[in-house]
Design an enzyme around this catalytic site. Sequence first.
Site, short mmCIF file in Angstrom:
data_model
loop_
_atom_site.label_atom_id
_atom_site.label_comp_id
_atom_site.label_asym_id
_atom_site.label_seq_id
_atom_site.Cartn_x
_atom_site.Cartn_y
_atom_site.Cartn_z
N LEU A 182 0.86 -1.18 0.00
CA LEU A 182 0.00 0.00 0.00
C LEU A 182 0.89 1.23 0.00
O LEU A 182 1.94 1.23 0.66
CB LEU A 182 -0.91 0.02 1.23
CG LEU A 182 -2.04 -1.02 1.30
CD1 LEU A 182 -2.77 -0.94 2.63
CD2 LEU A 182 -3.02 -0.85 0.14
N ASP A 183 0.47 2.27 -0.70
CA ASP A 183 1.25 3.50 -0.72
C ASP A 183 1.38 4.05 0.70
O ASP A 183 0.58 3.76 1.59
CB ASP A 183 0.56 4.56 -1.59
CG ASP A 183 0.55 4.16 -3.06
OD1 ASP A 183 1.38 3.32 -3.45
OD2 ASP A 183 -0.29 4.70 -3.79
N MET A 184 2.37 4.90 0.89
CA MET A 184 2.65 5.45 2.21
C MET A 184 1.44 6.19 2.79
O MET A 184 1.18 6.13 4.00
CB MET A 184 3.85 6.39 2.13
CG MET A 184 4.32 6.91 3.47
SD MET A 184 5.88 7.82 3.29
CE MET A 184 6.11 8.38 4.98
#
Length: 248
Positions: free
Chosen positions: A109-111
Amino acid sequence: MAKERLDKLLSHEGFGSRKDIKKMLRSRTVLINGKQIFDSSIQVDADKDAIIIDGKKIDFHKNIYLMMNKPQHVVSSSKDGEHQTVFDLLDESLQTPYLIEKLHLVGRLDMDTEGLLLFTTDGELTHRLISPKSHISKTYFCGLEHAEPENRQTEIAKLFKDGIFVGPDDNEPGFKCQSAFIEWKNEKSALLTIYEGKYHQVKRMFTAVGNKIVYLKRISMGNLQLDENLSLGEYKFLDDADLQKLII
């Protein structure tokens, strides 16, 4: 499980180096099937042999499956020089040499994205889940920058269902998405279900229709839903029933 040296198994479980384990056999009571052991090179079957150290039975790790409710501002990686990682949120019991080597993420998952994140030691399951041939669904709650009136909601739903083309992002080229399903919650939020997981895909899809994601949370993979009882940063072990939901 095939037989392995006792010192190798115990080293994987965090009891130290093989040299440390050889010393431990002299200073602590180590029993295998009720017999005290002093030879660290003895072959052991972790599935069948009962190994007890100072009265405590050692349960060797089989495959581990974890669900985390990932918070924002945490990197989906095992190491990062600048930011906290999702592995930093795990308990010390999951930081043994064996698990540090074997435990990995099923996708990322993106930051700035929250929600359902899976960890496992099961490479076969990981390959199955992330393979494009598997078509495992992933559903995201999407908060949008701009309101979309009803006529635009219908238009966007059709574009996503038909497979929208998204432009390049960073060094990633543009591509045509597979058919995706959107369920509008209101003018500024929706649930989006996709069947692939390319770089920044959900964000790029909304960019392609002239909007922008301001909040993103993954809430399911397959039929496995994010446990609502997990606070941000918390995790739990998955059982067989959970795994069945994941792979159906």
